[in-house]
Enzyme design. Sequence first.
Site, PDB file in Angstrom:
ATOM      1  CG  HIS A   9      -0.094   0.094   2.517  1.00 58.83           C
ATOM      2  ND1 HIS A   9       0.499  -1.014   3.090  1.00 58.83           N
ATOM      3  CD2 HIS A   9       0.242   1.144   3.300  1.00 58.83           C
ATOM      4  CE1 HIS A   9       1.158  -0.643   4.186  1.00 58.83           C
ATOM      5  NE2 HIS A   9       1.026   0.662   4.332  1.00 58.83           N
ATOM      6  CG  ASP A  18       2.116   4.648   4.880  1.00 54.81           C
ATOM      7  OD1 ASP A  18       1.487   3.575   4.751  1.00 54.81           O
ATOM      8  OD2 ASP A  18       3.223   4.731   5.456  1.00 54.81           O
ATOM      9  CG  HIS A  69       5.267   0.715   2.713  1.00 57.39           C
ATOM     10  ND1 HIS A  69       4.849   1.968   2.301  1.00 57.39           N
ATOM     11  CD2 HIS A  69       4.663   0.486   3.906  1.00 57.39           C
ATOM     12  CE1 HIS A  69       4.038   2.483   3.209  1.00 57.39           C
ATOM     13  NE2 HIS A  69       3.900   1.592   4.203  1.00 57.39           N
ATOM     14  NE  ARG A 105       7.365  -6.978  10.921  1.00 61.79           N
ATOM     15  CZ  ARG A 105       7.005  -5.744  10.601  1.00 61.79           C
ATOM     16  NH1 ARG A 105       6.011  -5.157  11.249  1.00 61.79           N
ATOM     17  NH2 ARG A 105       7.653  -5.085   9.634  1.00 61.79           N
TER      18      ARG A 105
HETATM   19  O1  LIG Z   1       4.911  -2.648  10.338  1.00 67.92           O
HETATM   20  C1  LIG Z   1       5.502  -2.327   9.299  1.00 67.92           C
HETATM   21  O2  LIG Z   1       6.662  -2.653   9.087  1.00 67.92           O
HETATM   22  C2  LIG Z   1       4.824  -1.469   8.276  1.00 67.92           C
HETATM   23  C3  LIG Z   1       3.421  -1.102   8.601  1.00 67.92           C
HETATM   24  C4  LIG Z   1       2.823  -0.176   7.598  1.00 67.92           C
HETATM   25  O3  LIG Z   1       3.302   0.032   6.547  1.00 67.92           O
HETATM   26  C5  LIG Z   1       1.582   0.550   7.922  1.00 67.92           C
HETATM   27  O4  LIG Z   1       0.993   0.294   8.970  1.00 67.92           O
HETATM   28  O5  LIG Z   1       1.200   1.441   7.141  1.00 67.92           O
HETATM   29 FE   LIG Z   2       2.409   1.746   5.600  1.00 69.05          FE
END
Ligand SMILES: O=C(O)CCC(=O)C(=O)O
Ligand SMILES: [Fe+3]
Length: 668
Positions: free
Chosen positions: A560, A562, A632, A642
Site C-alpha cells: 500500500h 500511506d 510498501h 513482531r
Molecule cells: O509494520 C511495518 O513494518 C509497516 C506497517 C505499515 O506500513 C503501515 O501500517 O502502514
Molecule cells: Fe504503511
Amino acid sequence: EVPLADGEPLEPYDRLFDAAVNSYHRNDWQGVIINMERALKNQQVLYQVKTHCRLQCNNQTGFVSSASSRDFLFDLNFFNTVLRKAECLRACKSTRLGPDSLHQVTEETQLEFKRRTPYNYLQVAYFKIKKLDKAVAAAYTFFVANPEHLEMQQNLEYYKLMAGVKESDFTDLEARPHMESFRAGVRLYTDEQFLASIELFEKALVQYLQADMECRALCEGPYLFDGYSYMEYNADLFQAITDHYIQILSCRQNCAVELASRPGKEKPIDNFLPAHYDHLQFAYYNTENYEKAIECTKTYLLFYPNDEVMNQNQQYYEAVLGDQLARHIDARERVQVYINSSLLEKELLYFANEVFGITFIDPDAWTPENVMPVKLREKQKTERETAARISEEIGNLMKEIEHLVDEKTKESVEIVKMVREGGPVLYDGVQVVMNSKMMNGTQRGLMDGVITPNQCLELRMLSNLAASAGDGYRGKPSPHTPNERFQGVTMLKALKLAQDGKVPLSSAKLYYDVSEKVRRILESYYRLEKPLHFSYTHLVCRTAVEGNQVERADLSHSIHVDNCILNSEALECRKETPAYTQRDYSAILYFNNDFEGGEFIFTELDAKSITARVKPDCGRLVSFSSGSENPHGVEAVTKGQRCGLAIWFTLDPRQTERVRKWSLCRVW
Ligand SMILES: O=C(O)CCC(=O)C(=O)O
Ligand SMILES: [Fe+3]
C-alpha cells in the site's frame, strides 16, 4: 415625593422661555404668562429630578457624602486618595522628565520603536566603524522583530561566515527577561534537564509578575478618544471616570497578552502564565520534589479547577508523598491574588460592556464561565459557531487549492528532496545504514541504534500490557490477514492507561519520548525546512496464530501507500479520502527479531517488484516519504510476535494528532 416619576417627557424650559419672549413682542400677554410660568416650573422640576436621582444613587451605592452612615464621607476619602496619587504622579514626572508635552511622541515614532527600526540604523553604523560584535547584535535584535526582512537575514548569514564573529554576538538586545527565562526553561525542559529548567521557570515567574506590575502601572495614561470626537464628549463626573477607568482596566487585562507576545510572532503564547506552573509541576515531579510538584499542580488548578489531567497528576503526587504531608501544601498565594484581582477587573469590564456597551474581549482562557453575563455568553457562542463554520468552509476551499498546487509542484519538490536527504541524525548511537539510493528509491532511510535493548523490551511490554487490558490476550484478529492477531496502542490510549494505573507511567512516557526522538531524527535527516508534526502514532504487534503457517501466500500487511489509494493495476495512486492524505513522512521503529517472516518490503507501483527489504530488529528505524514513490508492505509473520512503533508525520500543523496538543507537558 418624586416629581415627574413617569408621564410625558418634560418640555425644555429654554424653548418655553423663547416662546414667552416671542409672545411678548407680539403683545400676546396670555402667551407670555402661559409660557413663562411653564418655563419657571419646568426649570424647577428639572432641578428636582436631577437632585433626587443623584441622591438616590448615592444612597443606593453607598457613595454618600452626607454624614449619616458608616460610609461617612466615602467619596471624599476616596478622592482624597485619588488626589494624593495625582500629586505623587505629577511629582515623579517633573523630577526628570520636564513638562508633559515634551514627551508626547507620535504614533509613527512609537511604531518605529516597536518595529525596532533604530537597530536597523545601528547595524549599518556599527558595521561601518567595524564594531562587528555590536553590528551583529543590532542586526539580530532587528531581525527577531522582523523575521520576514530578507536583507537582514542575508546580513546575518554573512556575519556568520565572518572571522571574529562569535555565536554569543547574536543576542537580542531587547529581549524581555521573563520571556528569555521561560524560553530557556522550555529548552532545558525539552532536553529533560529538569533541575536546571526549574530554576529558570521560577526566575521567569518572578520576572513575569514584575513585568505584569509594570505593564499595569503604565496603563494609567490619558484618556484615548477613539470612536467619538472629544468636541462632543460631555460626560458628567461619573461617566467620565467610568469611561476612563474602563479603558485602564481593559489595558491592564491586555497585559496578559502583552507579556505572552514575542516580537515578530503574530500570536501570543497560549495560556502563558498557567503554562509556567504546568511545566514546573512536571519538572518538580521529575526531580522527585513532590511538595513543590503538588504546590504547582494546585496553583495550576487555580486557573483550571476542573482540568482532569492536572487533578490526576496531583492525586498521584499526593499518593506518592503521603496524605499527611500533602495536606498542608497550598497553591501559591501570589497567584491567588493575581487571579482574584483579574477576575474583579473582568467583572467590571463585563458590567461596563452590558450597561454602557463598551467592548471587552477577555484575553484569558481560564476565566470561569459564570463571570461572563449569560446574554453575552450566548451571543459569543453563536458568533463562534458562525466563525467556525466560515473557517471550515475556507479550510475546505484552501485544501482544494492546496491540492491543485500540490499536484503541480510535486515533481520539482521530489527533485529537491533527493538532493536534500542525508542531514545529521542528532543522537549518539544512531547510525545511517542505508539511504534512498541503496534502497533503490527516493526519500528512504534506514537507521540502527535508535533505542536500546532495554527500551525495546519496555515498549514491547507496554504493547502487550495494553493489549491485555483492552483487546484481550495477544490482540484482535488482524484486519490484514486471518493468520495473524494484531494489537495496536495509540498514544492517547497509552496515556489513558497510564493515568488509570494500568500500565507504568514511565513506559507511557518512554513511548512519548521515543516518538519525539524519531520526529527529530527525521526532521534533521531529511533536512526539512518546515517542522514535522505528529499525525498518528501507533504501537503495533503482529502475532502469528499457531499452526497452519506453512503454505501462507498472503502478506501480513498488503502492499500500500500511506497517503493515497494505490491501484496497482492502473499504476496510479489517488490522493483522496479515505486515504490519510495529510501524511507526509512515515517511520517504523522495530523492537525485536525473535519471530519468523515479517520483513518490511518496498515495491514499485505495481505492488509486485520488490525494490528493497528491511529485516526488523531492535532499534532499527525505517523511514520514508508517505507518497506514491514509496509503496510498501509487510511479509507474513509465520511464527512469533513482531512489534514496532509506526509513526506518521505531517508538515501541516493543523493536522497535528490531538493528543500531542494537550499532553505536551502535563501528562506525567
Ligand atoms: O509494520 C511495518 O513494518 C509497516 C506497517 C505499515 O506500513 C503501515 O501500517 O502502514
Ligand atoms: Fe504503511
